[in-house]
Design a protein around this motif. Structure first.
Motif, PDB file in Angstrom:
ATOM      1  N   CYS A   1      29.425   7.300  13.342  1.00 39.44           N
ATOM      2  CA  CYS A   1      28.801   8.626  13.386  1.00 39.44           C
ATOM      3  C   CYS A   1      27.906   8.773  14.607  1.00 39.44           C
ATOM      4  O   CYS A   1      27.884   9.812  15.258  1.00 39.44           O
ATOM      5  CB  CYS A   1      27.996   8.858  12.112  1.00 39.44           C
ATOM      6  N   LEU A   2      27.140   7.728  14.917  1.00 40.06           N
ATOM      7  CA  LEU A   2      26.301   7.787  16.100  1.00 40.06           C
ATOM      8  C   LEU A   2      27.134   7.847  17.360  1.00 40.06           C
ATOM      9  O   LEU A   2      26.803   8.538  18.320  1.00 40.06           O
ATOM     10  CB  LEU A   2      25.375   6.563  16.135  1.00 40.06           C
ATOM     11  N   LEU A   3      28.269   7.138  17.357  1.00 36.85           N
ATOM     12  CA  LEU A   3      29.162   7.164  18.508  1.00 36.85           C
ATOM     13  C   LEU A   3      29.728   8.553  18.726  1.00 36.85           C
ATOM     14  O   LEU A   3      29.785   9.052  19.844  1.00 36.85           O
ATOM     15  CB  LEU A   3      30.290   6.157  18.298  1.00 36.85           C
ATOM     16  N   LEU A   4      30.128   9.218  17.651  1.00 33.62           N
ATOM     17  CA  LEU A   4      30.711  10.549  17.777  1.00 33.62           C
ATOM     18  C   LEU A   4      29.716  11.540  18.352  1.00 33.62           C
ATOM     19  O   LEU A   4      30.088  12.459  19.069  1.00 33.62           O
ATOM     20  CB  LEU A   4      31.195  11.038  16.407  1.00 33.62           C
TER      21      LEU A   4
ATOM     22  N   ILE B   1      38.311  13.132   6.515  1.00 33.33           N
ATOM     23  CA  ILE B   1      39.260  13.582   5.496  1.00 33.33           C
ATOM     24  C   ILE B   1      38.936  13.000   4.128  1.00 33.33           C
ATOM     25  O   ILE B   1      38.872  13.714   3.133  1.00 33.33           O
ATOM     26  CB  ILE B   1      40.698  13.221   5.901  1.00 33.33           C
ATOM     27  N   VAL B   2      38.758  11.708   4.069  1.00 37.22           N
ATOM     28  CA  VAL B   2      38.461  11.019   2.809  1.00 37.22           C
ATOM     29  C   VAL B   2      37.260  10.118   3.037  1.00 37.22           C
ATOM     30  O   VAL B   2      37.142   9.460   4.074  1.00 37.22           O
ATOM     31  CB  VAL B   2      39.666  10.172   2.333  1.00 37.22           C
ATOM     32  N   GLY B   3      36.360  10.085   2.056  1.00 37.58           N
ATOM     33  CA  GLY B   3      35.171   9.262   2.182  1.00 37.58           C
ATOM     34  C   GLY B   3      33.986  10.083   2.633  1.00 37.58           C
ATOM     35  O   GLY B   3      34.093  11.278   2.914  1.00 37.58           O
ATOM     36  N   THR B   4      32.842   9.426   2.701  1.00 35.87           N
ATOM     37  CA  THR B   4      31.604  10.080   3.087  1.00 35.87           C
ATOM     38  C   THR B   4      31.095   9.472   4.376  1.00 35.87           C
ATOM     39  O   THR B   4      30.918   8.256   4.450  1.00 35.87           O
ATOM     40  CB  THR B   4      30.535   9.910   1.995  1.00 35.87           C
TER      41      THR B   4
ATOM     42  N   ARG C   1      23.655  13.780  12.517  1.00 37.83           N
ATOM     43  CA  ARG C   1      23.696  12.326  12.376  1.00 37.83           C
ATOM     44  C   ARG C   1      24.925  11.851  11.615  1.00 37.83           C
ATOM     45  O   ARG C   1      25.526  10.843  11.962  1.00 37.83           O
ATOM     46  CB  ARG C   1      22.429  11.836  11.675  1.00 37.83           C
ATOM     47  N   CYS C   2      25.301  12.554  10.578  1.00 36.45           N
ATOM     48  CA  CYS C   2      26.454  12.157   9.760  1.00 36.45           C
ATOM     49  C   CYS C   2      27.369  13.361   9.554  1.00 36.45           C
ATOM     50  O   CYS C   2      27.435  13.936   8.455  1.00 36.45           O
ATOM     51  CB  CYS C   2      25.997  11.601   8.415  1.00 36.45           C
ATOM     52  N   PRO C   3      28.088  13.762  10.589  1.00 38.00           N
ATOM     53  CA  PRO C   3      28.883  14.993  10.488  1.00 38.00           C
ATOM     54  C   PRO C   3      30.166  14.796   9.695  1.00 38.00           C
ATOM     55  O   PRO C   3      30.707  13.696   9.613  1.00 38.00           O
ATOM     56  CB  PRO C   3      29.208  15.296  11.949  1.00 38.00           C
ATOM     57  N   ASP C   4      30.642  15.886   9.093  1.00 39.56           N
ATOM     58  CA  ASP C   4      31.966  15.894   8.474  1.00 39.56           C
ATOM     59  C   ASP C   4      33.035  16.261   9.492  1.00 39.56           C
ATOM     60  O   ASP C   4      34.216  16.005   9.287  1.00 39.56           O
ATOM     61  CB  ASP C   4      32.013  16.905   7.320  1.00 39.56           C
ATOM     62  N   ALA C   5      32.617  16.890  10.591  1.00 36.34           N
ATOM     63  CA  ALA C   5      33.544  17.295  11.644  1.00 36.34           C
ATOM     64  C   ALA C   5      32.752  17.478  12.929  1.00 36.34           C
ATOM     65  O   ALA C   5      31.531  17.655  12.898  1.00 36.34           O
ATOM     66  CB  ALA C   5      34.261  18.593  11.272  1.00 36.34           C
TER      67      ALA C   5
ATOM     68  N   GLU D   1      33.168   1.739   1.895  1.00 36.70           N
ATOM     69  CA  GLU D   1      33.820   2.536   0.862  1.00 36.70           C
ATOM     70  C   GLU D   1      35.220   1.989   0.594  1.00 36.70           C
ATOM     71  O   GLU D   1      35.836   1.345   1.454  1.00 36.70           O
ATOM     72  CB  GLU D   1      33.903   3.994   1.297  1.00 36.70           C
ATOM     73  N   GLU D   2      35.714   2.259  -0.598  1.00 37.66           N
ATOM     74  CA  GLU D   2      37.042   1.771  -0.957  1.00 37.66           C
ATOM     75  C   GLU D   2      38.110   2.354  -0.033  1.00 37.66           C
ATOM     76  O   GLU D   2      39.061   1.670   0.350  1.00 37.66           O
ATOM     77  CB  GLU D   2      37.350   2.135  -2.414  1.00 37.66           C
ATOM     78  N   LEU D   3      37.964   3.637   0.311  1.00 40.54           N
ATOM     79  CA  LEU D   3      38.921   4.277   1.208  1.00 40.54           C
ATOM     80  C   LEU D   3      38.193   5.255   2.115  1.00 40.54           C
ATOM     81  O   LEU D   3      37.374   6.051   1.649  1.00 40.54           O
ATOM     82  CB  LEU D   3      39.991   5.029   0.405  1.00 40.54           C
ATOM     83  N   SER D   4      38.477   5.198   3.399  1.00 39.46           N
ATOM     84  CA  SER D   4      37.953   6.179   4.345  1.00 39.46           C
ATOM     85  C   SER D   4      39.080   6.573   5.284  1.00 39.46           C
ATOM     86  O   SER D   4      39.899   5.748   5.689  1.00 39.46           O
ATOM     87  CB  SER D   4      36.771   5.610   5.139  1.00 39.46           C
TER      88      SER D   4
END
Length: 279
Positions: A20-23, A195-198, A161-165, A204-207
């Motif tokens: 997230c910081l990289l993005l 798409i999947v995950g937070t 800091r933690c974007p969804d997009a 997380e189990e899936l991201s």
């Protein structure tokens, strides 16, 4: 408006929080290999005169400097014409990365004089801050005798800091009309979507996320006298199952933009390439 480096999110090696910081800061890094497009002092002075800017025409890194960002390049079909994209910090705000206002001038300069230009304000906030420009002189032949050119604005904002997009590398295509430059297209050239995950949650189990780079091409068809433009997104999907190895898939998406008599549209957050359930 292109040539762009493209990187897959480093989910496994950096972790989701580091991603997230990289993005948030990746926009400038993607263009690190591009050659500099420096402006001659005489060109900067000509643009400043046209804009009514007075003061020290040096980088804002120096005390009292008014130049927040500047890029210049010769017009391919008219080498005596220089394309200039300059952001002036005429209020001496400095690098606010927040609440600021910079004067943006896009200009064509010939023999030390501005022959066509466009003036606007860059309103800085959490997602927009002056970083740098690149000038795109690809063959945007929109109709006989009309060749557009592009300016790419790279924001230096820290972003969420933690974007969804996310979207960055903003291309604007310009055409000259007498003494004016008119923007006819606006689009981002890079996008990312979760798409999947937070975002920022580790282990997380899936991201799953997707990142795309967009390019612009000129079609053979036309609308209202200007050639249609195609946006092509080259997309890489990254997926991690817990601590398992990262899996990647690639795909493409394409959309055609048609001139409506005034523009092709100005959207700096394109989503046509998103998975259907996220559009």
């Amino acid at each position: 408006m292109q040539s762009f480096a493209f990187r897959t999110p480093l989910l496994r090696t950096l972790g989701r929080m580091a991603l997230c910081l990289l993005l948030a800061t990746m926009g400038s890094a993607l263009w690190a290999a591009e050659p500099p497009q420096a402006c001659a002092p005489a060109t900067v002075a000509a643009v400043a005169r046209w804009a009514g800017v007075q003061g020290k025409l040096v980088s804002w890194d120096q005390p009292g400097g008014l130049i927040a960002a500047a890029s210049c390049k010769a017009m391919p079909d008219a080498p005596d014409t220089t394309i200039a994209a300059i952001a002036f910090d005429n209020l001496l705000e400095g690098q606010t990365r927040g609440d600021g206002n910079k004067l943006q001038i896009i200009a064509l300069v010939e023999a030390g004089q501005v022959v066509a230009a466009h003036r606007s304000q860059i309103e800085e906030d959490a997602t927009t801050a002056v970083g740098r420009y690149d000038i795109d002189t690809a063959r945007y032949h929109l109709r006989p005798g009309v060749r557009a050119f592009g300016t790419v604005f790279h924001s230096d904002a820290l972003g969420s800091r933690c974007p969804d997009a996310a979207a960055d590398n903003e291309l604007t295509l310009w055409v000259r009309e007498g003494g004016q430059l008119r923007p006819v297209l606006g689009t981002n050239l890079r996008g990312w979507v979760n798409i999947v995950g937070t975002p920022c949650i580790l282990n997380e189990e899936l991201s799953r996320s997707e990142e795309a780079r967009l390019t612009v091409s000129v079609e053979k068809t036309s609308s209202h006298g200007f050639a249609d433009l195609a946006l092509t997104a080259r997309i890489v999907q990254s997926e991690v199952h817990g601590d398992a190895d990262e899996k990647t898939r690639q795909r493409r998406a394409r959309t055609v933009l048609r001139y409506d008599g005034h523009s092709y549209g100005h959207d700096m957050f394109r989503t046509f390439w998103y998975p259907a359930d996220l559009r």
